[in-house]
Design a protein around this motif. Structure first.
Motif, PDB file in Angstrom:
ATOM      1  N   ALA A 186     -29.407  10.185  12.398  1.00  0.00           N
ATOM      2  CA  ALA A 186     -29.408  10.956  13.976  1.00  0.00           C
ATOM      3  C   ALA A 186     -28.617   9.675  14.872  1.00  0.00           C
ATOM      4  O   ALA A 186     -27.998  10.285  15.719  1.00  0.00           O
ATOM      5  N   LEU A 187     -28.799   8.455  14.474  1.00  0.00           N
ATOM      6  CA  LEU A 187     -28.006   7.547  15.336  1.00  0.00           C
ATOM      7  C   LEU A 187     -26.439   7.623  15.165  1.00  0.00           C
ATOM      8  O   LEU A 187     -25.685   7.430  16.285  1.00  0.00           O
ATOM      9  N   MET A 188     -26.109   7.795  13.967  1.00  0.00           N
ATOM     10  CA  MET A 188     -24.800   8.385  13.724  1.00  0.00           C
ATOM     11  C   MET A 188     -24.095   9.557  14.478  1.00  0.00           C
ATOM     12  O   MET A 188     -23.216   9.362  14.903  1.00  0.00           O
ATOM     13  N   ALA A 189     -24.873  10.369  14.376  1.00  0.00           N
ATOM     14  CA  ALA A 189     -24.314  11.704  15.127  1.00  0.00           C
ATOM     15  C   ALA A 189     -24.499  11.565  16.597  1.00  0.00           C
ATOM     16  O   ALA A 189     -23.483  11.946  17.142  1.00  0.00           O
ATOM     17  N   MET A 190     -25.469  10.811  17.102  1.00  0.00           N
ATOM     18  CA  MET A 190     -25.279  10.566  18.777  1.00  0.00           C
ATOM     19  C   MET A 190     -24.090   9.607  19.162  1.00  0.00           C
ATOM     20  O   MET A 190     -23.626   9.866  20.024  1.00  0.00           O
ATOM     21  N   GLY A 191     -23.725   8.794  18.096  1.00  0.00           N
ATOM     22  CA  GLY A 191     -22.399   7.953  18.420  1.00  0.00           C
ATOM     23  C   GLY A 191     -21.246   8.724  18.068  1.00  0.00           C
ATOM     24  O   GLY A 191     -20.233   8.325  18.061  1.00  0.00           O
ATOM     25  N   GLY A 192     -21.379  10.135  17.526  1.00  0.00           N
ATOM     26  CA  GLY A 192     -20.349  10.760  17.367  1.00  0.00           C
ATOM     27  C   GLY A 192     -19.484  10.707  15.913  1.00  0.00           C
ATOM     28  O   GLY A 192     -18.429  10.898  15.598  1.00  0.00           O
ATOM     29  N   ARG A 193     -20.111   9.833  15.059  1.00  0.00           N
ATOM     30  CA  ARG A 193     -19.883   9.492  13.504  1.00  0.00           C
ATOM     31  C   ARG A 193     -20.224  10.331  12.692  1.00  0.00           C
ATOM     32  O   ARG A 193     -19.919  10.142  11.373  1.00  0.00           O
ATOM     33  N   GLN A 194     -21.175  11.550  12.952  1.00  0.00           N
ATOM     34  CA  GLN A 194     -21.384  12.295  12.091  1.00  0.00           C
ATOM     35  C   GLN A 194     -20.599  13.531  12.296  1.00  0.00           C
ATOM     36  O   GLN A 194     -20.742  14.376  13.197  1.00  0.00           O
ATOM     37  N   VAL A 254     -24.449  25.936  25.358  1.00  0.00           N
ATOM     38  CA  VAL A 254     -24.266  24.541  25.003  1.00  0.00           C
ATOM     39  C   VAL A 254     -23.923  23.974  26.440  1.00  0.00           C
ATOM     40  O   VAL A 254     -22.578  24.342  27.087  1.00  0.00           O
ATOM     41  N   ILE A 255     -24.668  23.112  27.027  1.00  0.00           N
ATOM     42  CA  ILE A 255     -23.938  22.262  28.094  1.00  0.00           C
ATOM     43  C   ILE A 255     -24.106  20.938  27.691  1.00  0.00           C
ATOM     44  O   ILE A 255     -24.869  20.134  27.322  1.00  0.00           O
ATOM     45  N   HIS A 256     -22.710  20.266  27.780  1.00  0.00           N
ATOM     46  CA  HIS A 256     -22.491  18.752  27.662  1.00  0.00           C
ATOM     47  C   HIS A 256     -21.629  17.996  28.622  1.00  0.00           C
ATOM     48  O   HIS A 256     -20.638  18.804  29.039  1.00  0.00           O
ATOM     49  N   GLY A 257     -22.032  16.834  28.779  1.00  0.00           N
ATOM     50  CA  GLY A 257     -20.956  16.053  29.565  1.00  0.00           C
ATOM     51  C   GLY A 257     -19.834  15.305  28.845  1.00  0.00           C
ATOM     52  O   GLY A 257     -20.160  14.991  27.886  1.00  0.00           O
ATOM     53  N   SER A 258     -18.688  15.426  29.473  1.00  0.00           N
ATOM     54  CA  SER A 258     -17.767  14.525  29.052  1.00  0.00           C
ATOM     55  C   SER A 258     -17.482  13.231  28.843  1.00  0.00           C
ATOM     56  O   SER A 258     -17.140  12.578  28.090  1.00  0.00           O
ATOM     57  N   SER A 259     -18.689  12.780  29.665  1.00  0.00           N
ATOM     58  CA  SER A 259     -18.638  11.124  29.965  1.00  0.00           C
ATOM     59  C   SER A 259     -20.129  10.793  29.405  1.00  0.00           C
ATOM     60  O   SER A 259     -20.674   9.758  29.873  1.00  0.00           O
ATOM     61  N   ASP A 260     -21.001  11.523  28.442  1.00  0.00           N
ATOM     62  CA  ASP A 260     -22.239  11.199  27.929  1.00  0.00           C
ATOM     63  C   ASP A 260     -21.944   9.964  26.862  1.00  0.00           C
ATOM     64  O   ASP A 260     -21.307   9.978  26.135  1.00  0.00           O
ATOM     65  N   PRO A 261     -22.487   8.904  27.469  1.00  0.00           N
ATOM     66  CA  PRO A 261     -22.775   7.497  26.692  1.00  0.00           C
ATOM     67  C   PRO A 261     -23.580   7.505  25.667  1.00  0.00           C
ATOM     68  O   PRO A 261     -23.660   6.602  24.623  1.00  0.00           O
ATOM     69  N   LYS A 274     -16.734  18.167  33.043  1.00  0.00           N
ATOM     70  CA  LYS A 274     -16.060  16.916  33.021  1.00  0.00           C
ATOM     71  C   LYS A 274     -16.605  15.643  34.084  1.00  0.00           C
ATOM     72  O   LYS A 274     -17.119  16.153  35.362  1.00  0.00           O
ATOM     73  N   GLY A 275     -16.812  14.587  33.620  1.00  0.00           N
ATOM     74  CA  GLY A 275     -17.502  13.453  34.193  1.00  0.00           C
ATOM     75  C   GLY A 275     -18.960  13.220  34.204  1.00  0.00           C
ATOM     76  O   GLY A 275     -19.392  12.333  34.763  1.00  0.00           O
ATOM     77  N   LEU A 276     -19.703  14.219  33.704  1.00  0.00           N
ATOM     78  CA  LEU A 276     -21.200  14.254  33.510  1.00  0.00           C
ATOM     79  C   LEU A 276     -21.608  13.258  32.528  1.00  0.00           C
ATOM     80  O   LEU A 276     -20.812  13.447  31.297  1.00  0.00           O
ATOM     81  N   GLY A 277     -22.426  12.574  32.730  1.00  0.00           N
ATOM     82  CA  GLY A 277     -23.054  11.599  31.836  1.00  0.00           C
ATOM     83  C   GLY A 277     -24.102  12.249  31.026  1.00  0.00           C
ATOM     84  O   GLY A 277     -24.101  13.397  30.870  1.00  0.00           O
TER      85      GLY A 277
END
Length: 211
Positions: free
Chosen positions: A81-89, A109-116, A171-174
């Motif tokens: 889960a942590l890997m996926a959250m970081g984009g590594r899965q 699906v709604i997702h921000g481009s700047s989601d940390p 774009k720009g949403l965290g």
């Protein structure tokens, strides 16, 4: 304090999903609910849980909205889960085929481009994997913007005329509810109104069966 959407191998995630299903059953008993018009929406861990519920019982839901979440089949333990959250899965595991006569719920699906917190690649993967389950194809992305709000790129996945999934990349949403109330945690009023988008998507799914 978050839903456990990822521990599917141990069964803990399914246990929490069962609790939500029981709550839905209770509402259906006490209120005049149309069983053909049940939808789920969630943010972050809630988005992952909504997707898990719809994966377990696709026949029960007409529409699903995932805001800043992770696709089912990407993670199965705290580490993954942590890997996926970081984009590594990289990609979701293939989901089980739908039973005969079962219709896949429409997915927004709604997702921000700047989601940390949950890497933006997760939003795209959620829509792609959902669409791939029934062979839906991506259309040409389009960009929309209202006033001074963040711009959003929208990609629709269709199977014939049916809208199977829609990806809205803001774009720009965290890591925040797009268009939410100012001053609230995990809320950004500068984003396009996610609540309106979700409601409009679900009304169309209810009215037209997703066509």
């Amino acid at each position: 304090g978050c839903w456990n959407w990822y521990e599917t191998r141990s069964g803990r995630a399914q246990g929490e999903a069962g609790t939500i299903e029981a709550a839905i059953d209770q509402v259906c008993l006490l209120q005049p609910v149309d069983p053909e018009r049940i939808a789920l929406a969630g943010l972050s861990a809630g988005a992952g849980m909504a997707a898990l519920l719809a994966t377990r019982r696709p026949e029960r839901f007409r529409a699903i909205a995932m805001h800043s979440g992770i696709a089912p089949g990407v993670a199965y333990s705290p580490a993954t889960a942590l890997m996926a959250m970081g984009g590594r899965q990289a990609r979701a595991l293939p989901l089980a085929p739908l039973a005969a006569g079962v219709r896949l719920p429409g997915l927004l699906v709604i997702h921000g481009s700047s989601d940390p917190v949950v890497a933006p690649s997760n939003g795209a993967e959620a829509a792609r994997s959902w669409a791939a389950r029934i062979g839906a194809k991506a259309g040409t992305p389009r960009t929309v913007q209202r006033g001074a709000r963040y711009a959003a790129t929208i990609t629709d996945y269709r199977c014939g005329r049916r809208l199977v999934a829609s990806l809205c990349e803001v774009k720009g949403l965290g890591h925040a509810w797009s268009g939410g109330a100012a001053g609230q945690a995990y809320s950004d009023p500068k984003g396009p109104d996610a609540s309106r988008m979700i409601w409009a998507f679900m009304v169309k799914q209810f009215a037209r069966g997703g066509d």
